[in-house]
Design an enzyme around this catalytic site. Sequence first.
Site, mmCIF file in Angstrom:
data_model
loop_
_atom_site.group_PDB
_atom_site.id
_atom_site.type_symbol
_atom_site.label_atom_id
_atom_site.label_comp_id
_atom_site.label_asym_id
_atom_site.label_seq_id
_atom_site.Cartn_x
_atom_site.Cartn_y
_atom_site.Cartn_z
ATOM 1 N N GLU A 246 1.409 -3.181 24.458
ATOM 2 C CA GLU A 246 -0.003 -3.285 24.088
ATOM 3 C C GLU A 246 -0.302 -4.640 23.466
ATOM 4 O OE1 GLU A 246 0.764 1.118 24.070
ATOM 5 O OE2 GLU A 246 1.596 -0.413 22.742
ATOM 6 N N SER A 247 -1.538 -5.092 23.656
ATOM 7 C CA SER A 247 -2.099 -6.237 22.940
ATOM 8 C C SER A 247 -3.392 -5.774 22.292
ATOM 9 C CB SER A 247 -2.382 -7.412 23.881
ATOM 10 O OG SER A 247 -1.179 -7.929 24.426
#
Length: 291
Positions: free
Chosen positions: A52-53
């Site tokens: 994830e970002s």
Amino acid sequence: MVPAMDLPFRMLNVFAVEDDRLSGNPLCVFEDGRGLTEEQMQALARQMNLSESVFLLPPSAVTATKRVRIFTPSLELPFAGHPSLGSAAVVRALLADGSASSVILEMQAGLVPVTCREDTWTLRAARAPTFLAPPLERETLAAMLGVPRPALAGAATWVNTGAEQLLVPLADVAAVQAAQPDAALLARHAYSELRGGAMVYVWAPLDAEQVVARFFFLKGTSVIEDPATGSACANLGAWLRSQQVPAPLTRTIWQGQAVGRPSRLDLAVDADGAIFVSGKVVEVARGVFQL
């Protein structure tokens, strides 16, 4: 020529184990997502190619410290565990005094309070749990996970305390370590309409207080393993309570060894059924992305 947009970001390892800065689940947090379109956020998450970002934004809820948008390389998530803890650490660092002991993150799944003690952060599950039993035969479930039928210790259950996932208890740690999910069967039987993807979380007790777990999801047609999954840890807390395990309860969850990123997640469920997930957050890098 259009000038580049400078986007400061930080890299963190979340659910790191003691004395190992290169353990846990990597996370990229963009400090200021204002001015970015949803398509640009998705493209940046694809560029970073991490689980994830995160993009920090001004909150719309008056009680929230920051609004958080979470993207995998392929889709946006309403809630996730290690992005919550890592985002909270960055939010605190960006505050005027940088010493707040708690922040409130606004996510699609709701408001998520996160507290800290030194470099250990704790979140409370985003919502009351829901459960759904899928119509899966034991033979199909075993084939999907790549384990023999006796390795199954119970039925599969969709659990959602903020992020819906398919949870499957296995008989022992050896079965967890041996699991090799089949991508085609995972896509057919472990697809979440809410998450827009296929995923499964398997675990077994190491002893009365410790659990060994693995989390698998599909990226395209390939099975990917997540080093540490805070949302699944919260879902495990809800599952344990659904099995009449007395509360308050605590568990230490070990995850990520199979992918060379050992991780420690601490689970607690209080007497009222509130679910908490804790982990160590380590900042390892900073940079500026030019878009």
